[in-house]
Design a protein around this motif. Structure first.
Motif, PDB file in Angstrom:
ATOM      1  N   TRP A   1       0.919  -1.190  -0.001  1.00 49.62           N
ATOM      2  CA  TRP A   1       0.139   0.219   0.072  1.00 49.62           C
ATOM      3  C   TRP A   1       0.870   1.258  -0.105  1.00 49.62           C
ATOM      4  O   TRP A   1       1.851   1.114   0.712  1.00 49.62           O
ATOM      5  N   ASN A   2       0.466   2.224  -0.720  1.00 49.30           N
ATOM      6  CA  ASN A   2       1.256   3.483  -0.845  1.00 49.30           C
ATOM      7  C   ASN A   2       0.493   4.721  -0.936  1.00 49.30           C
ATOM      8  O   ASN A   2       0.966   5.728  -1.089  1.00 49.30           O
ATOM      9  N   TRP A   3      -0.814   4.514  -0.861  1.00 48.41           N
ATOM     10  CA  TRP A   3      -1.814   5.595  -1.077  1.00 48.41           C
ATOM     11  C   TRP A   3      -2.819   5.503   0.088  1.00 48.41           C
ATOM     12  O   TRP A   3      -3.865   4.763   0.111  1.00 48.41           O
TER      13      TRP A   3
ATOM     14  N   CYS B   1       2.342   7.791   0.381  1.00 44.67           N
ATOM     15  CA  CYS B   1       1.867   9.053   0.070  1.00 44.67           C
ATOM     16  C   CYS B   1       0.365   9.252   0.757  1.00 44.67           C
ATOM     17  O   CYS B   1      -0.344   8.289   0.978  1.00 44.67           O
TER      18      CYS B   1
ATOM     19  N   ALA C   1      -3.209  10.463   0.642  1.00 46.24           N
ATOM     20  CA  ALA C   1      -4.149  10.906  -0.135  1.00 46.24           C
ATOM     21  C   ALA C   1      -5.008  12.094   0.293  1.00 46.24           C
ATOM     22  O   ALA C   1      -5.457  13.292  -0.385  1.00 46.24           O
TER      23      ALA C   1
ATOM     24  N   SER D   1     -12.304   9.591  -1.943  1.00 49.31           N
ATOM     25  CA  SER D   1     -11.106   9.662  -2.377  1.00 49.31           C
ATOM     26  C   SER D   1     -11.009   7.997  -2.758  1.00 49.31           C
ATOM     27  O   SER D   1     -11.551   7.166  -2.468  1.00 49.31           O
TER      28      SER D   1
ATOM     29  N   ALA E   1      -8.177   6.307  -2.196  1.00 46.37           N
ATOM     30  CA  ALA E   1      -7.317   5.861  -1.199  1.00 46.37           C
ATOM     31  C   ALA E   1      -8.125   4.753  -0.655  1.00 46.37           C
ATOM     32  O   ALA E   1      -9.248   4.924   0.090  1.00 46.37           O
TER      33      ALA E   1
ATOM     34  N   SER F   1      -4.303  -0.477  -2.435  1.00 48.24           N
ATOM     35  CA  SER F   1      -4.512   0.784  -2.484  1.00 48.24           C
ATOM     36  C   SER F   1      -3.258   1.675  -2.660  1.00 48.24           C
ATOM     37  O   SER F   1      -2.184   1.834  -2.016  1.00 48.24           O
ATOM     38  N   ARG F   2      -3.336   1.780  -4.220  1.00 52.47           N
ATOM     39  CA  ARG F   2      -2.120   2.444  -4.592  1.00 52.47           C
ATOM     40  C   ARG F   2      -2.614   3.765  -5.689  1.00 52.47           C
ATOM     41  O   ARG F   2      -3.744   3.491  -6.097  1.00 52.47           O
ATOM     42  N   CYS F   3      -2.123   4.858  -5.604  1.00 49.08           N
ATOM     43  CA  CYS F   3      -2.412   5.749  -6.518  1.00 49.08           C
ATOM     44  C   CYS F   3      -2.088   5.526  -8.018  1.00 49.08           C
ATOM     45  O   CYS F   3      -2.936   5.883  -9.017  1.00 49.08           O
TER      46      CYS F   3
ATOM     47  N   CYS G   1       3.896   8.872  -5.092  1.00 43.71           N
ATOM     48  CA  CYS G   1       3.352   7.885  -5.546  1.00 43.71           C
ATOM     49  C   CYS G   1       2.366   7.656  -6.512  1.00 43.71           C
ATOM     50  O   CYS G   1       1.869   6.520  -6.996  1.00 43.71           O
ATOM     51  N   CYS G   2       2.284   8.934  -7.327  1.00 40.02           N
ATOM     52  CA  CYS G   2       1.258   8.951  -8.430  1.00 40.02           C
ATOM     53  C   CYS G   2       2.420   9.077  -9.547  1.00 40.02           C
ATOM     54  O   CYS G   2       3.116   9.936  -9.753  1.00 40.02           O
TER      55      CYS G   2
END
Length: 920
Positions: A206-208, A236, A238, A266, A268, A516-518, A535-536
């Motif tokens: 997960w990064n978002w 990152c 959100a 969102s 996220a 959960s990623r951008c 992250c995007c």
């Protein structure tokens, strides 16, 4: 951060092992402020919230008593754990002659209420006096345990530092020994917890993520700590939303709806909630109402909240993961809860309140219109079903409700024997009088060095007085309509390593780990091209010569020396070498063609020698033809030098061999064409003699070949062929190893142009004598062989230029085709004539047929020559004289010439106008 299991902070009690007894004189006015106490030689202060909030705190403008509401069963359980451990120590006799007492004050989750309670704890003889020097100050409460929330702990710690006392919590600021020198805690700092949260999120891919936190010290400090770990963990945010921590805040409901709308809008899927359990419950109700589910990550403040796990509709909010402190069941504590009573000679108003809520009959509170004095519906849930049936005095009743309804392992009561022994061993090395000052200067340092093991777990404090250990990672597993916590791993604080086992976890949203990623992950072979935030990004393929061998790399790595990669590759490999290998099909065919050509020339040579006296071989000039065969054999041999891995010597040898061999062949062809040209083309006597003087076959062949040798020598000196240094194309994994015909290709071009010039001259001379009968010359063979050579090499030039990667096989093929062209067009017809015994027409018939083709009728006869004659030309066999005559009959005499002497052209009765010669 709120500590889980304040009894763990009971390590503080051990510093009072040999303290001067200080009896607590019970005062009535203490009872309203502090709801539980027990007398003792050393009194320990307990500050935990038995109630969740202070009523109308925002309206408080006068220093009057605080009114608390909403009995907090879980925090009440923690206070009971501390009391139980004090009773266990007293009963075990760890402190001979010294009895521990306690004074427990309800903080009501409010810093202001906590400071009021501290004042009561520090009173001496019913009053709190301000002093200039606190060296001899001896308060009844030697140490304070608590508080649950960092907001309260920081406020109390700032005040207690004046008296060199301490409290317990997990906010990172409490590690600052300049501000809180006497503070020691039995749980890790929040900086470790947020590091653990970020590590778990990164581990799960997960990064978002979104973050919702409270505006108190606990929420703000934990959020800042988490924010500091996001970049290192590749996370990152959100969004980040802050909500009022005070439960009765006027804007709490409105703000919670705004936060819920932000979460819904969102993309996220993971939300970190750094909130009190009560605020999380309000948010979950809003999520359930709108049918929104997410992946929720719980901090220790609510990761094991029984109330949340039992709330209606909890299974609709989505997956819940959390982090909590180490916990373990205690049978002794469970037994204490089943027989709950106040400590002898003491009192506990919190136990009384709990028993009233549990066993007192209050049926009116369950009506449709309950009175105002009734507790909240959530508190009413603890009411016993038999409260109005069998119980007369609630204070005399007990059951196992606290054991079954709550998770008693959260208190994690340690066996303090080993810790006690370590502390006493240090303090008994010399006479130490333990008091408030010595606590800070000596025993505090001793306590920080204590290390012990309990049930295969290691425990110790760091230099800041923070407890070092590990966290438990939990997931909320569905259990009917509710949830229960299931441990899935650990996070080691010191090593910062994670142990996670999620193979048995059942996710609500997906069969596998939800994402959960951008942006989607970038596979090996591509890297991230950052857009607005880290992250995007877009995934871009690595360029040639670079690679990425892992997921989500930021930059491509250059290939090490000797290796290469194509676009989008995840590794580098050595380039394969490409040249005309002996084992490949194409080289085998060309070598076979060369060998066959040499054998064919050898067979032709044999035929020429055997039939050298035949008329076809005489016309073909056996000597010149043999020289031609030698040159063609060298050309065939040069093709073999094109095979195999090129070297400098092969690159030079193959070009020189072809240049010299083919030039030798073409020079002989040129001599043959020139001979025919001299014999049959009309020139004046002067011109005829001059051209005849130039006809020296041996000299012509040597000079022409020598000139080519000079060209090759200069080529090797100034523009020598070598291995082509041109690097391979970035778009290929093949390293082409081939010869370069020189840096400028000038020498290579001059060599080919020279051969082409010779072939063109021979071709033009043969064209001039194209009407001569084939029986007299080889003009037809010369024309076709030279035409084929010129055609092949005219085609070769553009192919060679445009297809540099296949330059060697193209040139080798051109050599083969042009060489075979001379064999088939020049030698094989002669061999056919010789082997077939061709019957040549008589000379008279040939001359008459040529006369029909070229001009007036030619009569042939044998008469005596006239006295007047003109010499025309010399041939190697016979000179044929032809003259144009008047209508009067005349005769032409044809005389054989011995030793290739000149034939006298004679004219009888008419004027001789011109003469021609044809080689037979």
């Amino acid at each position: 951060m709120p500590p889980r299991g304040p009894p763990r902070s009971f390590f503080w009690a051990l510093i009072t092992l040999s303290s001067i007894p200080a009896r607590v004189a019970g005062c009535d006015f203490l009872q309203p402020a502090c709801g539980a106490q027990a007398p003792g030689d050393v009194v320990i202060g307990i500050m935990l919230p038995s109630h969740r909030k202070v009523k109308a705190l925002q309206e408080r403008i006068r220093p009057e008593n605080f009114h608390c509401s909403d009995f907090d069963l879980e925090s009440f359980l923690r206070s009971l754990a501390v009391i139980h451990e004090i009773e266990v120590i007293n009963a075990a006799g760890f402190l001979p002659g010294v009895r521990l007492g306690y004074l427990m004050c309800d903080t009501c989750s409010s810093a202001s209420k906590s400071l009021q309670s501290v004042g009561h704890m520090l009173e001496v003889n019913g009053s709190l006096n301000v002093m200039c020097d606190y060296t001899d100050y001896r308060p009844r409460v030697k140490i304070v345990l608590g508080a649950l929330y960092s907001e309260v702990s920081i406020a109390v710690a700032k005040l207690l530092n004046v008296y060199m006392l301490s409290s317990t919590s997990s906010a990172p600021d409490l590690s600052n020994k300049l501000r809180f020198p006497a503070f020691v805690r039995t749980i890790p700092s929040d900086k470790h917890q947020t590091k653990a949260v970020a590590t778990v999120m990164h581990h799960l891919g997960w990064n978002w993520v979104g973050v919702v936190y409270g505006d108190d010290e606990y929420g703000s400090a934990a959020f800042q700590s988490f924010l500091g770990n996001t970049e290192a963990s590749g996370l990152c945010l959100a969004y980040q939303e802050v909500v009022p921590h005070y439960l009765d805040h006027l804007l709490s409901a409105q703000r919670m709806k705004q936060v819920a709308e932000q979460i819904r809008s969102s993309d996220a899927q993971v939300v970190l909630l750094i909130l009190k359990a009560e605020l999380v419950e309000d948010l979950f109700r809003e999520m359930i109402r709108t049918g929104t589910s997410r992946i929720w990550f719980a901090t220790d403040a609510w990761s094991t909240s029984r109330a949340l796990a039992q709330m209606e509709g909890i299974n609709e909010v989505g997956d819940i993961l959390g982090i909590t402190f180490v916990s373990k069941k205690s049978e002794s504590f469970d037994g204490y809860l089943k027989n709950l009573t106040a400590t002898p000679r003491g009192y506990n108003r919190f136990i009384e309140e709990y028993k009233n809520l549990r066993f007192n009959c209050s049926s009116e509170c369950f009506s449709s219109s309950p009175p105002s004095y009734c507790p909240s519906p959530e508190v009413l849930r603890m009411k016993s079903a038999s409260a109005c049936n069998n119980f007369l005095d609630p204070q005399k009743q007990n059951d196992d409700y606290l054991v079954t309804a709550l998770d008693t392992s959260e208190t994690f009561l340690h066996k303090f024997g080993k810790l006690y022994a370590k502390v006493t061993n240090v303090t008994q090395k010399g006479p130490i009088l333990i008091d408030i000052l010595l606590f800070a200067s000596q025993l505090l340092e001793v306590l920080k060095t204590v290390k012990f093991e309990f049930e295969n777990l290691n425990f110790n404090f760091d230099r800041n007085g923070d407890f070092e250990g590990f966290y438990d990672l939990v997931v909320w597993k569905p259990e009917g309509r509710h949830r229960r916590c299931q441990k899935i791993g650990k996070f080691h604080v010191v090593e910062e390593e994670i142990e996670l086992d999620i193979k048995d976890v059942t996710w609500f949203s997906t069969a596998n780990i939800p994402q959960s990623r951008c942006s989607e992950r970038c596979a090996p072979g591509s890297v991230k091209k950052i857009l607005n935030v880290y992250c995007c990004y877009n995934c871009t393929l690595c360029a040639e010569g670079t690679f990425s061998d892992a997921w989500d790399l930021d930059t491509c790595k250059p290939c090490p020396n000797g290796t290469w990669s194509l676009k989008g590759w995840d590794r580098c490999t050595p380039r394969s070498e490409s040249y005309l290998r002996w084992a490949d099909t194409h080289p085998i065919i060309m070598v076979a063609a060369s060998v066959f050509g040499i054998l064919l020339l050898f067979a032709t040579f044999v035929i020429f020698l055997v039939y050298r006296d035949s008329q076809p071989m005489k016309r073909a000039e056996v000597k010149l033809s043999c020289v031609m065969m030698a040159g063609l054999s060298v050309s065939f041999a040069s093709v073999i030098c094109f095979m195999g891995k090129p070297s400098v010597h092969l690159c030079r040898a193959r070009q020189v061999m072809y240049a010299m061999g083919f030039t030798l062949c073409v020079s002989c062809v040129l001599v043959k064409a020139y001979r025919t040209f001299l014999a049959f083309l009309p020139f004046g006597q002067l011109t005829c003699r001059r051209l005849h003087k130039l006809y020296k076959p041996t000299v012509i062949v040597i000079v022409i070949t020598a000139l080519q040798g000079i060209i090759c020598l200069l080529w090797l000196i100034f523009d020598s062929p070598d291995i082509d240094p041109t690097p391979p194309s970035p778009q290929t994994m093949i390293r082409l190893i081939q010869c370069s015909e020189g840096p400028t290709y000038i020498g290579f071009g001059i060599m080919l142009i020279y051969i082409a010039l010779l072939a063109s001259v021979g071709f033009l001379l043969a064209i001039k004598g194209r009407k001569v009968p084939q029986e007299f010359s080889e003009t037809g063979y010369i024309i076709f062989s030279m035409l084929m050579y010129l055609f092949v090499w005219v085609c070769f030039i553009p192919v060679y230029i445009t297809n540099n990667e296949h330059a060697s096989p193209v040139q080798a093929s051109a050599i083969l085709v042009s060489t075979y062209g001379i064999i088939f067009c020049h030698f094989l017809p002669k061999c056919y004539e010789a082997l077939g015994g061709s019957k040549t027409d008589t000379l008279e018939r040939i001359l008459r047929r040529w006369e029909v083709i070229s001009g007036p009728k030619l009569e042939v006869g044998v008469n005596a020559p006239s006295e007047k004659s003109n010499r025309c030309s010399v041939t190697s066999t016979t000179t044929i004289l032809r003259s144009e005559v008047s209508p009067i009959d005349s005769e032409i005499f044809i005389m054989p010439m011995l030793n290739e002497e000149m034939l006298t052209c004679m004219k009888v009765g008419i004027k001789l106008r011109r003469c021609r010669s044809i080689s037979i």
